[in-house]
Scaffold this active site. Structure first.
Site, PDB file in Angstrom:
ATOM      1  N   HIS A   8     109.404  13.329 116.912  1.00 42.65           N
ATOM      2  CA  HIS A   8     109.511  12.341 115.833  1.00 42.65           C
ATOM      3  C   HIS A   8     110.865  11.642 115.944  1.00 42.65           C
ATOM      4  O   HIS A   8     111.871  12.291 116.284  1.00 42.65           O
ATOM      5  CB  HIS A   8     109.373  13.025 114.468  1.00 42.65           C
ATOM      6  N   GLU A  21     104.761   5.023 116.616  1.00 44.37           N
ATOM      7  CA  GLU A  21     105.538   4.803 115.402  1.00 44.37           C
ATOM      8  C   GLU A  21     106.764   3.945 115.711  1.00 44.37           C
ATOM      9  O   GLU A  21     107.791   4.476 116.167  1.00 44.37           O
ATOM     10  CB  GLU A  21     106.022   6.146 114.830  1.00 44.37           C
TER      11      GLU A  21
HETATM   12  P1  PGA Z   1     106.297   6.584 106.717  1.00 48.42           P
HETATM   13  O1  PGA Z   1     106.660   7.709 107.778  1.00 48.42           O
HETATM   14  O2  PGA Z   1     104.795   6.592 106.562  1.00 48.42           O
HETATM   15  O3  PGA Z   1     107.001   7.018 105.454  1.00 48.42           O
HETATM   16  O4  PGA Z   1     106.805   5.290 107.239  1.00 48.42           O
HETATM   17  C1  PGA Z   1     105.871   7.908 108.908  1.00 48.42           C
HETATM   18  C2  PGA Z   1     106.479   8.978 109.773  1.00 48.42           C
HETATM   19  O5  PGA Z   1     107.714   9.054 109.841  1.00 48.42           O
HETATM   20  O6  PGA Z   1     105.777   9.773 110.409  1.00 48.42           O
END
Ligand code: PGA
Length: 229
Positions: free
Chosen positions: A83, A153
């Site tokens: 992450h 992401e």
């Molecule tokens: P968010 O986070 O939906 O709050 O943008 C997603 C993540 O960090 O996995």
């Protein structure tokens, strides 16, 4: 459809127990994977669980680490890997070893990849993501590769409310699928019950990884209902 819930560092044990009651009531035809903190992973539930991180090492003298074997013994089948809130302190080699340890223990890694704002502005989004995928594309055997879920992401979209256009997301999803045609690919970054109507128009997305939304079960239910429509 897969929807993974990243609780991040939220909820004390007592708060989590109350929250979990609401999550257990949620209806969704797809697969919901709840990723609470390590502490809260030990609370019994029928909800499918994932960890937010895993040790790159096997059991042993690694103070503070939680191994894939320990997670697996609790019946946990998934773990987020890489992450962006952790990548700063983890090397690519460690991330690869985390993936390895999970696969050895029959667990499914959810590998996060994504560009920073500056990467996008420089036009190097695909180069950055290609590098982040290298551990899977270059070092895993073909029969192991498809067991890794990829979560796209964009770092600049996480927790910011700022979200790429559908075209920008589709371009990256297609890029990932061109390298890993047999892998599930999720989108994450400010996905919520308001923008899901637009997001779900993108073809090729196999699900979502949500952070902020995971903390609000009522809004999460709206999101899941819209996703299923
Ligand atoms: P968010 O986070 O939906 O709050 O943008 C997603 C993540 O960090 O996995």
């Amino acid at each position: 459809m897969i929807v993974a819930l990243n609780n991040k560092s939220n909820f004390t044990r007592d708060e989590y127990v109350e929250y979990l009651k609401e999550i257990e009531e949620i209806t969704f035809k797809g697969k919901l994977i709840l990723c609470p903190t390590y502490l809260n992973l030990t609370v019994k539930t029928d909800v499918i669980l994932g960890a937010q991180d895993v040790s790159p090492y096997e059991d042993g003298s690694h103070t503070g680490e939680i191994s894939a074997r320990q997670l697996s013994a609790l019946g946990i089948k998934y773990s987020i890997v890489g992450h962006s809130e952790r990548r700063l302190s983890e090397t690519e080699e460690e991330l690869f070893n985390e993936i390895r340890r999970l696969l050895e223990n029959n667990m499914t890694p959810i590998l996060c990849v994504g560009e920073r704002k500056a990467d996008r502005e420089k036009g190097s989004t695909k180069a950055v993501i290609g590098n982040q995928l290298a551990s899977v594309t270059n070092y895993l055997m073909e029969n192991e590769r498809s067991n890794v879920i990829i979560a796209y992401e964009p770092v600049w979209a996480i927790g910011t409310g700022e979200i790429p256009t559908n075209e920008q997301i589709k371009e990256v999803i297609d890029f990932i699928k061109s390298k890993l045609p047999n892998n599930k690919v999720l989108y994450g970054g400010s996905a919520n019950e308001e923008n899901i109507d637009t997001l779900k128009e993108i073809e090729g997305i196999d699900g979502y990884l949500v952070g902020g939304l995971s903390l609000k079960p009522d809004k999460l239910q709206i999101f899941l209902d819209k996703l299923s429509e």
